[in-house]
Design a protein around this motif. Sequence first.
Motif, PDB file in Angstrom:
ATOM      1  N   UNK A 164     -20.423 -61.882 -29.873  1.00 29.94           N
ATOM      2  CA  UNK A 164     -21.886 -61.840 -30.327  1.00 29.94           C
ATOM      3  C   UNK A 164     -22.093 -62.094 -31.678  1.00 29.94           C
ATOM      4  N   UNK A 165     -21.084 -61.725 -32.833  1.00 32.20           N
ATOM      5  CA  UNK A 165     -21.102 -61.906 -34.081  1.00 32.20           C
ATOM      6  C   UNK A 165     -19.731 -62.229 -34.650  1.00 32.20           C
ATOM      7  N   UNK A 166     -19.246 -63.320 -34.750  1.00 32.10           N
ATOM      8  CA  UNK A 166     -18.165 -63.590 -35.218  1.00 32.10           C
ATOM      9  C   UNK A 166     -17.615 -63.017 -36.413  1.00 32.10           C
ATOM     10  N   UNK A 167     -18.421 -62.807 -37.323  1.00 33.64           N
ATOM     11  CA  UNK A 167     -18.214 -62.396 -38.689  1.00 33.64           C
ATOM     12  C   UNK A 167     -19.068 -61.080 -38.931  1.00 33.64           C
ATOM     13  N   UNK A 168     -18.831 -60.168 -39.970  1.00 31.13           N
ATOM     14  CA  UNK A 168     -19.885 -59.252 -40.508  1.00 31.13           C
ATOM     15  C   UNK A 168     -20.868 -59.919 -41.189  1.00 31.13           C
ATOM     16  N   UNK A 169     -20.503 -61.183 -41.830  1.00 30.00           N
ATOM     17  CA  UNK A 169     -21.713 -62.048 -42.378  1.00 30.00           C
ATOM     18  C   UNK A 169     -22.675 -62.582 -41.466  1.00 30.00           C
ATOM     19  N   UNK A 170     -22.095 -62.813 -40.252  1.00 30.64           N
ATOM     20  CA  UNK A 170     -23.077 -63.344 -39.228  1.00 30.64           C
ATOM     21  C   UNK A 170     -24.096 -62.234 -38.923  1.00 30.64           C
ATOM     22  N   UNK A 171     -23.262 -61.121 -38.727  1.00 32.69           N
ATOM     23  CA  UNK A 171     -24.029 -59.959 -38.246  1.00 32.69           C
ATOM     24  C   UNK A 171     -25.059 -59.359 -39.076  1.00 32.69           C
ATOM     25  N   UNK A 172     -24.538 -59.401 -40.418  1.00 33.64           N
ATOM     26  CA  UNK A 172     -25.654 -59.087 -41.425  1.00 33.64           C
ATOM     27  C   UNK A 172     -26.950 -60.201 -41.509  1.00 33.64           C
ATOM     28  N   UNK A 173     -26.419 -61.502 -41.366  1.00 30.60           N
ATOM     29  CA  UNK A 173     -27.707 -62.288 -41.346  1.00 30.60           C
ATOM     30  C   UNK A 173     -28.505 -62.225 -39.984  1.00 30.60           C
ATOM     31  N   UNK A 174     -28.103 -61.928 -39.044  1.00 34.74           N
ATOM     32  CA  UNK A 174     -28.867 -61.486 -37.878  1.00 34.74           C
ATOM     33  C   UNK A 174     -29.884 -60.181 -37.953  1.00 34.74           C
ATOM     34  N   UNK A 175     -29.087 -59.303 -38.638  1.00 35.36           N
ATOM     35  CA  UNK A 175     -29.983 -58.151 -38.915  1.00 35.36           C
ATOM     36  C   UNK A 175     -31.063 -58.523 -39.971  1.00 35.36           C
ATOM     37  N   UNK A 176     -30.793 -59.186 -40.926  1.00 36.65           N
ATOM     38  CA  UNK A 176     -32.052 -59.557 -41.932  1.00 36.65           C
ATOM     39  C   UNK A 176     -33.151 -60.474 -41.336  1.00 36.65           C
ATOM     40  N   UNK A 222     -16.026 -49.390 -35.833  1.00 34.27           N
ATOM     41  CA  UNK A 222     -17.159 -48.206 -35.780  1.00 34.27           C
ATOM     42  C   UNK A 222     -18.330 -48.573 -34.654  1.00 34.27           C
ATOM     43  N   UNK A 223     -18.826 -49.868 -34.902  1.00 33.03           N
ATOM     44  CA  UNK A 223     -19.542 -50.424 -33.776  1.00 33.03           C
ATOM     45  C   UNK A 223     -19.253 -50.294 -32.302  1.00 33.03           C
ATOM     46  N   UNK A 224     -18.095 -50.601 -32.430  1.00 31.14           N
ATOM     47  CA  UNK A 224     -17.377 -50.798 -30.907  1.00 31.14           C
ATOM     48  C   UNK A 224     -17.294 -49.502 -30.278  1.00 31.14           C
ATOM     49  N   UNK A 225     -16.928 -48.541 -31.022  1.00 32.93           N
ATOM     50  CA  UNK A 225     -17.055 -46.954 -30.874  1.00 32.93           C
ATOM     51  C   UNK A 225     -18.369 -46.589 -30.165  1.00 32.93           C
ATOM     52  N   UNK A 226     -19.461 -46.860 -31.187  1.00 25.58           N
ATOM     53  CA  UNK A 226     -20.694 -46.419 -31.082  1.00 25.58           C
ATOM     54  C   UNK A 226     -21.431 -46.985 -29.625  1.00 25.58           C
ATOM     55  N   UNK A 227     -20.918 -48.207 -29.415  1.00 27.49           N
ATOM     56  CA  UNK A 227     -21.671 -49.185 -28.325  1.00 27.49           C
ATOM     57  C   UNK A 227     -20.962 -48.958 -27.080  1.00 27.49           C
ATOM     58  N   UNK A 228     -19.673 -48.677 -27.195  1.00 26.05           N
ATOM     59  CA  UNK A 228     -18.681 -48.285 -26.176  1.00 26.05           C
ATOM     60  C   UNK A 228     -18.218 -49.656 -25.648  1.00 26.05           C
ATOM     61  N   UNK A 229     -17.797 -50.607 -26.403  1.00 25.51           N
ATOM     62  CA  UNK A 229     -17.136 -51.712 -25.798  1.00 25.51           C
ATOM     63  C   UNK A 229     -15.837 -52.065 -26.723  1.00 25.51           C
ATOM     64  N   UNK A 230     -15.123 -53.014 -26.657  1.00 28.36           N
ATOM     65  CA  UNK A 230     -13.911 -53.343 -27.350  1.00 28.36           C
ATOM     66  C   UNK A 230     -14.314 -54.135 -28.667  1.00 28.36           C
ATOM     67  N   UNK A 231     -13.599 -53.728 -29.788  1.00 23.93           N
ATOM     68  CA  UNK A 231     -13.862 -54.491 -30.772  1.00 23.93           C
ATOM     69  C   UNK A 231     -13.845 -55.877 -30.834  1.00 23.93           C
ATOM     70  N   UNK A 232     -12.946 -56.392 -30.107  1.00 24.82           N
ATOM     71  CA  UNK A 232     -12.708 -57.902 -30.115  1.00 24.82           C
ATOM     72  C   UNK A 232     -14.082 -58.547 -29.173  1.00 24.82           C
ATOM     73  N   UNK A 233     -14.805 -57.747 -28.490  1.00 22.97           N
ATOM     74  CA  UNK A 233     -16.107 -58.181 -27.791  1.00 22.97           C
ATOM     75  C   UNK A 233     -17.129 -58.468 -28.959  1.00 22.97           C
ATOM     76  N   UNK A 234     -17.079 -57.557 -29.841  1.00 22.95           N
ATOM     77  CA  UNK A 234     -18.158 -57.796 -30.739  1.00 22.95           C
ATOM     78  C   UNK A 234     -18.217 -59.183 -31.529  1.00 22.95           C
TER      79      UNK A 234
END
Length: 188
Positions: A44-56, A29-41
């Motif tokens: 920046x954020x190896x896991x969804x846990x890392x992403x959510x920590x960065x968000x908080x 979903x994020x890749x589609x929204x931002x316009x990049x490949x899923x692997x590219x995410x």
Amino acid sequence: MEIDTKTALLNSAEFAVRSKGFDGFSYADLANDVGIRKASIHYHFPTKAALSAALMTRYHTEFMGRCDEIEETCETAGARMRALIALYRAALNDGKTLCLCVSLIISRESLSNEVTDKIREFRRMMTRWIENVFALGKTDHSITGVEDPKAEARAALALLEGAHLTARAENSAQTFDDAVEVLAARCL
């Protein structure tokens, strides 16, 4: 102004979490929204846990900045509390989103310990800030009926967060307004 990919991913993820919950979106979903490949995410954020920590972390910093702005622009405790209520109301997006902290905690079982610790840290920061507002309200008399600022702070934060949930459940910011009316009325 063009934003970098990492910021775009954080923005997209924050909106997704606030509107659909932590379990309601994927990296696809994020890749589609931002316009990049899923692997590219994963760069920046190896896991969804890392992403959510960065968000908080970002949310905590931004929210504290907003609280600092409130202190700078509002002299009385009553004005500060009304400004905080308005800040929480704005986060509702007319009942379409929740504040990030509330939205994440709904999916607590899916979160890493690091993220739940960051949520606790955010809530402690907010409780202390609100406690200081009530303490000021007790001395400047701009919030009526303040007896115990610490207890008042815990109750006010619970009220704001609970009002978010009810407003989201009904998809109506008016529900939020109705829920916080008693607190707002105490602010002179």
